[in-house]
Design a protein around this motif. Structure first.
Motif, mmCIF file in Angstrom:
data_model
loop_
_atom_site.group_PDB
_atom_site.id
_atom_site.type_symbol
_atom_site.label_atom_id
_atom_site.label_comp_id
_atom_site.label_asym_id
_atom_site.label_seq_id
_atom_site.Cartn_x
_atom_site.Cartn_y
_atom_site.Cartn_z
ATOM 1 N N GLU A 305 59.574 56.433 -20.284
ATOM 2 C CA GLU A 305 60.186 57.602 -19.638
ATOM 3 C C GLU A 305 59.581 57.822 -18.253
ATOM 4 O O GLU A 305 60.303 58.147 -17.305
ATOM 5 C CB GLU A 305 59.994 58.833 -20.518
ATOM 6 C CG GLU A 305 60.839 58.827 -21.791
ATOM 7 C CD GLU A 305 60.551 60.032 -22.666
ATOM 8 O OE1 GLU A 305 59.589 60.773 -22.361
ATOM 9 O OE2 GLU A 305 61.279 60.216 -23.666
ATOM 10 N N LEU A 306 58.271 57.638 -18.136
ATOM 11 C CA LEU A 306 57.625 57.792 -16.835
ATOM 12 C C LEU A 306 58.104 56.737 -15.844
ATOM 13 O O LEU A 306 58.367 57.037 -14.669
ATOM 14 C CB LEU A 306 56.106 57.708 -16.994
ATOM 15 C CG LEU A 306 55.421 58.912 -17.662
ATOM 16 C CD1 LEU A 306 53.946 58.610 -17.918
ATOM 17 C CD2 LEU A 306 55.571 60.157 -16.806
ATOM 18 N N ASP A 307 58.252 55.498 -16.318
ATOM 19 C CA ASP A 307 58.756 54.425 -15.458
ATOM 20 C C ASP A 307 60.170 54.736 -14.985
ATOM 21 O O ASP A 307 60.516 54.507 -13.807
ATOM 22 C CB ASP A 307 58.742 53.082 -16.206
ATOM 23 C CG ASP A 307 57.321 52.559 -16.419
ATOM 24 O OD1 ASP A 307 56.407 53.042 -15.729
ATOM 25 O OD2 ASP A 307 57.145 51.677 -17.283
ATOM 26 N N ALA A 308 61.000 55.278 -15.887
ATOM 27 C CA ALA A 308 62.374 55.623 -15.525
ATOM 28 C C ALA A 308 62.415 56.738 -14.473
ATOM 29 O O ALA A 308 63.224 56.716 -13.529
ATOM 30 C CB ALA A 308 63.147 56.038 -16.773
ATOM 31 N N MET A 309 61.519 57.705 -14.626
ATOM 32 C CA MET A 309 61.444 58.813 -13.669
ATOM 33 C C MET A 309 61.000 58.299 -12.280
ATOM 34 O O MET A 309 61.560 58.707 -11.249
ATOM 35 C CB MET A 309 60.483 59.875 -14.162
ATOM 36 C CG MET A 309 60.973 60.665 -15.383
ATOM 37 S SD MET A 309 59.713 61.725 -16.116
ATOM 38 C CE MET A 309 59.404 62.848 -14.742
ATOM 39 N N LYS A 310 60.042 57.379 -12.292
ATOM 40 C CA LYS A 310 59.568 56.815 -11.032
ATOM 41 C C LYS A 310 60.681 56.025 -10.356
ATOM 42 O O LYS A 310 60.883 56.108 -9.120
ATOM 43 C CB LYS A 310 58.366 55.895 -11.291
ATOM 44 C CG LYS A 310 57.103 56.636 -11.699
ATOM 45 C CD LYS A 310 55.989 55.650 -12.025
ATOM 46 C CE LYS A 310 54.745 56.378 -12.503
ATOM 47 N NZ LYS A 310 53.675 55.421 -12.911
ATOM 48 N N ALA A 311 61.430 55.253 -11.170
ATOM 49 C CA ALA A 311 62.520 54.450 -10.615
ATOM 50 C C ALA A 311 63.607 55.334 -10.051
ATOM 51 O O ALA A 311 64.170 55.060 -8.973
ATOM 52 C CB ALA A 311 63.093 53.548 -11.707
ATOM 53 N N ALA A 312 63.896 56.427 -10.740
ATOM 54 C CA ALA A 312 64.921 57.357 -10.265
ATOM 55 C C ALA A 312 64.476 58.011 -8.964
ATOM 56 O O ALA A 312 65.280 58.222 -8.047
ATOM 57 C CB ALA A 312 65.201 58.411 -11.338
ATOM 58 N N GLY A 313 63.177 58.354 -8.905
ATOM 59 C CA GLY A 313 62.666 58.959 -7.677
ATOM 60 C C GLY A 313 62.713 58.016 -6.497
ATOM 61 O O GLY A 313 63.048 58.424 -5.367
ATOM 62 N N ALA A 314 62.389 56.740 -6.749
ATOM 63 C CA ALA A 314 62.425 55.747 -5.684
ATOM 64 C C ALA A 314 63.843 55.514 -5.197
ATOM 65 O O ALA A 314 64.106 55.335 -3.993
ATOM 66 C CB ALA A 314 61.823 54.433 -6.176
ATOM 67 N N ALA A 315 64.805 55.538 -6.104
ATOM 68 C CA ALA A 315 66.213 55.290 -5.754
ATOM 69 C C ALA A 315 66.765 56.424 -4.907
ATOM 70 O O ALA A 315 67.625 56.214 -4.034
ATOM 71 C CB ALA A 315 67.031 55.090 -7.027
ATOM 72 N N SER A 316 66.285 57.654 -5.154
ATOM 73 C CA SER A 316 66.819 58.784 -4.411
ATOM 74 C C SER A 316 66.161 58.894 -3.027
ATOM 75 O O SER A 316 66.662 59.560 -2.156
ATOM 76 C CB SER A 316 66.609 60.067 -5.208
ATOM 77 O OG SER A 316 65.221 60.302 -5.393
#
Length: 316
Positions: A305-316
């Motif tokens: 879940e943390l990795d997904a949140m980081k990836a989402a933040g990087a994409a935005s």
């Protein structure tokens, strides 16, 4: 609600882990327990085989003691105890049976308008949690879901039987434990032997009886893919956990190695309560490798879940 609490004999001895986890879970669910003063053995398995009146008198005295607490009803964690208390109340609606029981007591039981006994209603702790607290409230309290854990629920003979006395769940296909375990995040597997007898107290005259019956239950649980067995009965727990090696030998199977938990231990675990209230050290089959596996699954999920949140933040 205020509950007159009847711990039963095993709660202060062989099933102390059930007792302490039950009290801790009830406290976490804001269930007000008042232990019945000067309670006595309810008669459990042996008394009714000698005399129904004697069994009724042992249970009726406890119910009369319970009335002194000012509680709304009586609860007991042990299915055998709660069944005996319920059966006494049920039978003593008959004035003739009441009269026979009253002869064995120091004081007669109070009478109702029909001439039967006016005694407090009894629930098992499981029944009180399901019917008074609610499974949804149990789910809302979960902080450490038991995700990925595959279990079978084992009810034994008495939690929902006889139906006209127990007045709880389905006598042939009960689901209360299933629903509790699902609320905790576990996967409950279909289990055809959930109400089959484990051999009960027959281990005293002949160990082969519970050995064979419990071996069948454990072998079937393992065959459907269970990682653990969940129960609510001290006697069932003893046969499935303490006597598991004996059951394997008698049923000519390899050692099952299945941890057997009280459902209250699982609730306490999912609630994040201190380990001292679970008394996992009392279990005969080592539960810690399985608990480590549950913790590992939870850690992996949180990491993902943390990795997904980081990836989402990087994409935005």
């Amino acid at each position: 609600m205020k509950y007159a609490y009847y711990p039963g004999c095993s709660g202060h001895g062989t099933s102390v882990e059930y007792e302490v986890s039950t009290r801790a879970v009830c406290n976490a669910l804001n269930m007000d327990l008042v232990e019945i003063e000067d309670w006595n053995c309810c008669g459990s398995t042996p008394a009714h085989s000698v005399s129904h009146e004697l069994s009724g008198a042992l249970a009726a005295r406890n119910l009369m003691q319970a009335a002194k607490t000012g509680a709304d009803c009586v609860i007991s964690p042990c299915p055998s105890c709660s069944s005996n208390l319920k059966m006494a109340r049920y039978r003593m609606q008959n004035p003739a049976f009441k009269a026979g029981v009253d002869e064995l007591l120091d004081a007669p039981t109070p009478a109702n308008a029909e001439g039967g006994a006016d005694l407090m209603e009894t629930y098992s702790v499981l029944q009180a949690i399901v019917e008074h607290v609610g499974v949804e409230n149990v789910a809302s309290r979960v902080t450490y879901p038991l995700e990925g854990l595959k279990v079978v629920t084992y009810y034994g003979c008495l939690l929902s039987r006889p139906a006209q006395v127990a007045k709880f769940d389905d006598p042939e296909n009960p689901v209360s434990l299933d629903n509790i375990m699902k609320a905790l995040g576990a996967e409950v597997l279909p289990f055809a032997l959930k109400t089959e007898c484990c051999g009960a107290a027959m281990g005293i005259p002949d160990v082969n009886i519970p050995g064979s019956l419990s071996g069948r239950i454990l072998d079937t649980a393992r065959a459907v893919g269970a990682e653990a067995v969940i129960t609510a009965c001290p006697l069932c727990h003893m046969n499935l956990d303490l006597r598991q090696r004996q059951a394997a030998r008698i049923s000519k199977k390899d050692f099952f190695g299945l941890p057997v938990f009280y459902y209250t231990q699982m609730i306490a675990l999912a609630f994040g309560l201190p380990e001292k209230v679970m008394r996992l050290d009392k279990l005969a089959v080592n539960p810690y490798p399985l608990l480590d596996k549950i913790a590992g699954r939870r850690k992996a999920r949180v990491s993902a879940e943390l990795d997904a949140m980081k990836a989402a933040g990087a994409a935005s």
